[in-house]
Design a protein around this motif. Structure first.
Motif, short mmCIF file in Angstrom:
data_model
loop_
_atom_site.label_atom_id
_atom_site.label_comp_id
_atom_site.label_asym_id
_atom_site.label_seq_id
_atom_site.Cartn_x
_atom_site.Cartn_y
_atom_site.Cartn_z
N LEU A 610 -33.46 30.05 27.31
CA LEU A 610 -34.61 30.85 26.93
C LEU A 610 -34.80 32.03 27.88
O LEU A 610 -35.24 33.11 27.47
CB LEU A 610 -35.88 29.99 26.90
N ALA A 611 -34.44 31.84 29.15
CA ALA A 611 -34.57 32.93 30.13
C ALA A 611 -33.62 34.07 29.83
O ALA A 611 -33.86 35.21 30.26
CB ALA A 611 -34.32 32.39 31.53
N ASP A 612 -32.55 33.81 29.10
CA ASP A 612 -31.60 34.87 28.74
C ASP A 612 -32.20 35.86 27.75
O ASP A 612 -31.67 36.96 27.58
CB ASP A 612 -30.32 34.27 28.15
N LEU A 613 -33.26 35.45 27.05
CA LEU A 613 -34.01 36.37 26.19
C LEU A 613 -35.45 36.38 26.70
O LEU A 613 -36.32 35.68 26.17
CB LEU A 613 -33.96 35.93 24.73
N PRO A 614 -35.73 37.15 27.74
CA PRO A 614 -37.04 37.08 28.40
C PRO A 614 -38.20 37.56 27.54
O PRO A 614 -39.35 37.37 27.92
CB PRO A 614 -36.84 37.98 29.63
#
Length: 657
Positions: A610-614
């Motif tokens: 999820l952090a890869d698409l902030p």
């Protein structure tokens, strides 16, 4: 059917473009596995690439890119021109010198027509699906054009100072200097509708040419790093207005007009130099296409349906009955849940952009299985939008006529009451009570539809109500962090159109949006992944005009859509063989996400993923996931949209703003 791509630098090329063009074309190999070609003009840094799926004229005379006899034009063409023989006859009567045709391909026909009539007149006369790149060596201009309804895709944009274009984004990704930065402003509407709509793409500065669009790019345009505005050579709204002016009041004449227009379209689309068949679900649209094919063929037409191991989603028995009645050579292709599940990891590669209509899975499967038998298949796509097949055409006027009389607070309270019962509870009620109802009132996923209705009870206008019904997720902004929310209401996404009533307006909105951005994208990518050409006889300008010449009550009558098509179909197939609940092309997504897909989903929904698409609101996404796993709410569609964009990000690794 083919794939096209190209580079336009606007300045003399210091090195050959051929290696880059070959890489770009090979990235879309499945769109054209039979042949390939490149052509370049180094004086302006222009090159065209082509992959060919040979359908009409299998000889080298159909090789592309193709030069016109006069040497002025070079064409890279993807698609089919169904009336190209008629165009050849018209060209012969145009008064010019006699034509010595080299072959019988529609590409050669187009080139001659562009030479004699010019681009726009040729496009207006052509009936077909296509994406075109035409280089005018005399005027030094590149023309990109797309068919009326957007059956064939065409992406374009400025990359490292050059205009690049192609049938799929994966071709552009191979262009020199490609960076591929994510366009975050499209995420909200993607999460709402499950597809990237309009002229935007998932990548910054990369666009889709609009259906019926024409783009003329000069050398100076490219040198100055600008793209001129797209012009429309055809508009479905204006075509509908023109047809309404000549509408038929006599029902018999109107029905006869529909049958003749559709039969003519089917006849044109049966032309091929390779094996041809039709998808057959046993529903109204595909059954009518198959019936009209068989009525015009001296041999048995080949028809195909897909049978699933889950009986809730298996229509193959109905299709087999229709096929037996029509006398087609029918094949039921067997697909399993395991086959669909195994396909899921490939979706980001097949679709290029995040795409979350889960019917993509059975569409991919039937395309792959059908391709083992034929190279071309006719489909019933477009029938719902043109002839009033969606439930919302019946439901919305009825619901809004009542809702608009209620004060807003009362509607909001009613919505809360509807959600007291879990959606699964409504499904059980329908399963038990539906047995006593007429078939047209038996609604699959009844709970999901009631929850959607509850969500739109607070709408302030019928446009907002339509937008809610058309949405996969009515509150997409909740899945994004505040800085990435647009603040726009759903009704702002739809223009008001003068001269159309409420239902006609919805049909046009579905034609302009859902059909183009969802239905046709789904079918094009799924079929092209297996090198299968799919043709849609309903998407013919003559059929479109005939549909809009119908009085509205011949499209939607007595709570039933596609009334006119039913009357035509009953001439070929008994009513009782057709009248049954519409199943659609669905998969048991709810159960899969809680079962065999759970590990895959958990991995994509991990904190690091999820952090890869902030831009995503990770906390909200995880709460939806927990609620879905616990069976408290029906969130499969919303989660599928999130999972597909996360899977896409992991595959493509776009740059972030």
């Amino acid at each position: 059917m083919c794939g096209i791509t190209g580079i336009f630098q606007g300045v003399p090329s210091s090195q050959a473009l051929e290696p880059a063009l070959e890489q770009m074309a090979n990235a879309i190999f499945n769109r054209g596995p039979d042949d390939s070609g490149v052509w370049e003009d180094s004086s302006v840094g222009l090159g065209l690439g082509h992959r060919r799926l040979s359908i009409v004229d299998l000889s080298p005379a159909g090789h592309q890119p193709m030069l016109s006899d006069c040497g002025r034009f070079v064409l890279a063409f993807n698609g089919e021109i169904y009336n190209h023989h008629a165009l050849r006859s018209a060209l012969a009567l145009s008064g010019g010198p006699s034509i010595a045709w080299k072959g019988h391909s529609d590409t050669e026909t187009l080139l001659r027509a562009f030479t004699v009539w010019g681009v726009e007149k040729t496009l207006e006369m052509a009936i077909g699906m296509f994406a075109i790149a035409l280089w005018d060596r005399e005027e030094q201009t590149l023309t990109l054009a797309r068919d009326r309804f957007g059956e064939k895709p065409l992406y374009y944009g400025l990359v490292a100072g050059a205009l690049v274009f192609g049938s799929e984004l994966k071709a552009l990704q191979r262009a020199p200097g490609w960076k591929g930065e994510l366009a975050p402003d499209v995420l909200e509407n993607y999460l709402r509708f499950g597809c990237i709509g309009g002229q935007a793409s998932i990548f910054k500065d990369v666009l889709k040419l609009s259906p019926g669009g024409l783009l003329n790019v000069s050398v100076s345009d490219v040198r100055n790093g600008r793209l001129p505005p797209v012009r429309r050579w055809w508009s479905p709204v204006e075509a509908a207005r023109d047809a309404l002016e000549g509408h038929y009041n006599n029902p018999e004449i109107a029905l006869d007009n529909i049958e003749k227009a559709l039969a003519a379209s089917v006849g044109r689309q049966m032309a091929a130099d390779v094996p041809l068949g039709a998808f057959l679900s046993g529903g109204i649209d595909s059954s009518l296409v198959a019936a009209l094919m068989q009525s015009q063929s001296s041999q048995k037409v080949r028809t195909f349906s897909v049978g699933f191991d889950d009986p809730r989603y298996d229509e193959s028995g109905h299709a087999a009955m229709v096929a037996a009645h029509l006398g087609t050579e029918h094949t039921t292709l067997r697909a399993t849940s395991r086959m669909a599940l195994d396909l899921i990891p490939r979706l980001p590669e097949l679709y290029d952009e995040p795409f979350a209509d889960s019917s993509q899975l059975p569409t991919c499967l039937i395309s792959a299985l059908t391709r083992q038998h034929v190279t071309v298949a006719l489909s019933g796509d477009g029938g719902d939008e043109l002839f009033g097949g969606y439930n919302r055409y019946v439901w919305l006027p009825r619901v809004w006529s009542k809702l608009s009389r209620m004060p807003l607070p009362m509607r909001q309270a009613l919505g809360r009451m509807l959600k007291v019962i879990p959606s699964s509870g409504y499904d059980r009620m329908m399963a038990v009570g539906g047995k006593a109802l007429p078939s047209r009132y038996r609604i699959r996923t009844f709970g999901e539809k009631l929850y959607k209705l509850a969500d739109v009870l607070a709408c302030s206008s019928d446009r907002a109500l339509y937008g809610g019904l058309a949405s996969m997720n009515r509150d997409p902004e909740q899945l994004l962090k505040p800085d990435w929310r647009s603040g726009k209401s759903v009704e702002d996404l739809y223009p008001a159109l003068a001269g159309f009533n409420q239902v006609e307006w919805m049909m046009l909105m579905d034609t302009l949006n859902f059909m183009v951005d969802d239905v046709l994208v789904k079918v094009d990518r799924a079929s092209m992944a297996s090198s299968l050409e799919v043709r849609a006889p309903f998407l013919d300008p003559g059929v479109y005009a005939a549909a809009w010449q119908l009085p509205l009550d011949m499209r939607v009558r007595n709570g039933e859509g596609k009334w006119a098509l039913r009357q035509v179909l009953y001439k070929y197939v008994p009513r009782e063989m057709i009248e049954r609940p519409k199943m659609g092309f669905a998969v048991p997504l709810d159960a899969w996400l809680r079962g065999p897909l759970r590990e895959w989903a958990e991995d994509l929904l991990s904190s690091s993923s999820l952090a890869d698409l902030p831009m995503l609101n990770a906390g909200r996404v995880r709460r939806l996931w927990r609620a879905h796993l616990e069976g408290r709410r029906h969130y499969a569609q919303q989660l599928w949209a999130v999972l597909q964009v996360l899977a896409w990000q992991r595959y493509w690794r776009p740059g972030l703003p």
